[in-house]
Design an enzyme around this catalytic site. Structure first.
Site, PDB file in Angstrom:
ATOM      1  N   PRO A 112       0.879  -1.256  -0.025  1.00 32.76           N
ATOM      2  CG  PRO A 112       0.050  -0.928   2.222  1.00 32.76           C
ATOM      3  CD  PRO A 112       0.749  -1.838   1.259  1.00 32.76           C
ATOM      4  N   GLY A 113       0.292   2.384  -0.587  1.00 36.83           N
ATOM      5  CA  GLY A 113       1.148   3.402  -0.583  1.00 36.83           C
ATOM      6  C   GLY A 113       0.322   4.580  -0.510  1.00 36.83           C
TER       7      GLY A 113
ATOM      8  CB  CYS B 193       4.442  30.902 -17.750  1.00 38.87           C
ATOM      9  SG  CYS B 193       3.640  31.891 -19.036  1.00 38.87           S
ATOM     10  CD  GLU B 194       2.685  25.007 -19.100  1.00 35.63           C
ATOM     11  OE1 GLU B 194       2.010  24.621 -19.847  1.00 35.63           O
ATOM     12  OE2 GLU B 194       4.072  24.995 -19.433  1.00 35.63           O
TER      13      GLU B 194
ATOM     14  CE1 TYR C 254       2.410   7.645  -6.141  1.00 33.70           C
ATOM     15  CE2 TYR C 254       0.365   7.582  -5.212  1.00 33.70           C
ATOM     16  CZ  TYR C 254       1.446   6.814  -5.461  1.00 33.70           C
ATOM     17  OH  TYR C 254       1.688   5.618  -5.444  1.00 33.70           O
TER      18      TYR C 254
END
Length: 463
Positions: A315-316, A388-389, A416
């Protein structure tokens, strides 16, 4: 869904119980997330006197001490999930191997090592982190499709528990390295059972189109090939079908396919010592309804008990996601005719899940006000960063009552999050902090801008 909380959590807090008992309310303007109802489903988080706390520390106090953006983790929540896994499978011999890729901070690894966890790694660097944190190589399984000769040599010299082998050529390489070291390499094959995990395509790993594992119909032949290799010790079988699974059916389907293979191998004289079912159990980010760890165990235990092998789990996400939050402040409010933007000091370089996976994560205020009890008084905001995206967003169309300098918490950020962060746009990565009761500690300092280019050099070859 219930918004029940303990009495201490709701003192002087708008609970919205009369008009919106659910965690979420979808309106034409946007999505409203009830903060008190959400935190009732999350470990370590609660509102006390309108202020958000993690364990016994207010989020305001942590932001004042460590600034933002900042990742905060609850030690209590991490250990509790590990213990839940271990207790739920206590009836059989088992080893819980935390997937280091989910969150590899040394403090997180150290807490789990002290609790008795093993570890699932996918690189030499992750193994070195585990060892630095006090983990034992003898409780580590080495997964991943791209192991190099140097990786294998290092792992063998450290006394790795098992390699989860993902291809025939990897098996050949492991045997070659082990022979050079005059060692026997313990291995299991990671079998790709071609089971649809019904999850995001980027985190599905058990289909024949995925790069992971050895095809189910080729596995017996590869095991037979391994028996002829001089420095290979076959000890197990492994699979991992994907991440953020909320139902048990895919796990059962994968287990049935592995049991079939185990029986076929036994008929051919190949006896295994363990079965590794990987990880992938989902979590509640907002209003998902994943099975609990206890329900997961109850569904699998009858088959696993009959099988009689030691069982490994990896498990993570389920271990650390809801043990962490990302704190961020509102820098600029930019309302327009078509869309309202709340520009915060965190960005996609800090938390890429929304942009990469279209992940929906909750954004809740650190301090509640009377206005937060009235959905009609709220506006819909896109929570965006300064990168800047156009893809730099953390949440879209969220009904919130916002003002400049407001402190917000993005929940479910323990997995994550920091581990996938970057320095895009030359942005320093955030600080990380661990909380335990009333105690808190900086477990990774914020980077300085100077550190980001300290290892670079100007071009000077022809000067």
């Amino acid at each position: 869904m219930s918004n029940s909380t303990s009495p201490a959590d709701v003192t002087n807090t708008p609970t919205h119980a009369s008009n919106c008992p659910d965690v979420t309310v979808q309106t034409e303007q946007g999505l409203y997330i009830n903060p008190t109802a959400l935190t009732a489903h999350l470990p370590a988080l609660a509102y006390r006197n309108n202020t958000l706390y993690m364990e016994d520390i207010s989020i305001d106090e942590l932001a004042e001490r460590y600034a933002t953006p900042c990742y905060i983790y609850s030690k209590q929540a991490i250990v509790a999930v590990y213990q839940d896994y271990s207790d739920s499978f206590a009836a059989i011999e088992h080893q819980i191997c935390y997937a280091v890729k989910a969150n590899s901070n040394l403090a997180v690894l150290g807490v789990l090592a002290q609790a008795g966890a093993g570890f699932d790694i996918v690189s030499r660097g992750e193994l070195m982190r585990v060892l630095a944190a006090g983990g034992k190589a003898s409780k580590v399984v080495f997964s991943g499709v791209g192991k190099t000769a140097d990786d294998i040599e290092f792992a063998l010299n450290q006394g790795i528990s098992c390699f989860n082998v993902e291809s025939v050529n990897e098996l050949i390489l492991i045997n070659k390295v082990a022979q050079q070291l005059n060692k026997s390499a313990p291995i299991s094959l990671r079998v790709n059972p071609d089971v649809d995990a019904n999850t995001h395509p980027y985190i599905s790993t058990g289909l024949k189109d995925n790069k992971f594992g050895i095809a189910h119909d080729k596995a017996v032949a590869v095991y037979q090939q391994a028996t002829a290799m001089s420095h290979i010790d076959i000890i197990g079988i492994d699979c991992h079908i994907g991440s953020q699974l909320t139902e048990v059916a895919p796990f059962i389907a994968a287990l049935d396919k592995l049991i079939e293979l185990i029986q076929n191998l036994a008929d051919k004289g190949i006896q295994l010592k363990h079965i590794d079912l990987g990880g992938g159990l989902g979590v509640r980010y907002i209003d998902e309804a994943p099975i609990t760890i206890a329900e997961f165990a109850q569904a699998l235990l009858p088959k696993l008990t009959t099988l009689g092998l030691k069982v490994f789990f990896e498990p993570g996400r389920s271990m650390v996601a809801n043990a962490g939050i990302l704190l961020t402040r509102v820098d600029i409010l930019k309302p327009t005719e078509h869309k309202n933007f709340a520009i915060v000091d965190a960005a996609m370089n800090d938390l890429i899940r929304p942009a990469l996976y279209q992940a929906e994560m909750a954004v809740i205020p650190a301090v509640l006000s009377s206005v937060d009890a009235d959905i009609e008084a709220m506006q819909a905001w896109d929570i965006v960063g300064a990168i800047c995206e156009t893809g730099d967003f953390l949440a879209k169309d969220r009904l919130l009552n916002l003002a400049g300098n407001d402190l917000l918490a993005i929940t479910g950020a323990g997995a994550y999050g920091m581990v996938m962060s970057s320095n895009y746009n030359t942005r320093p990565r955030a600080a990380e902090v661990m909380v335990a009761g009333t105690q808190h500690q900086l477990i990774r300092k914020r980077e300085s801008i100077e550190e980001l280019y300290a290892s670079e050099a100007l071009w000077s070859a022809y000067q």
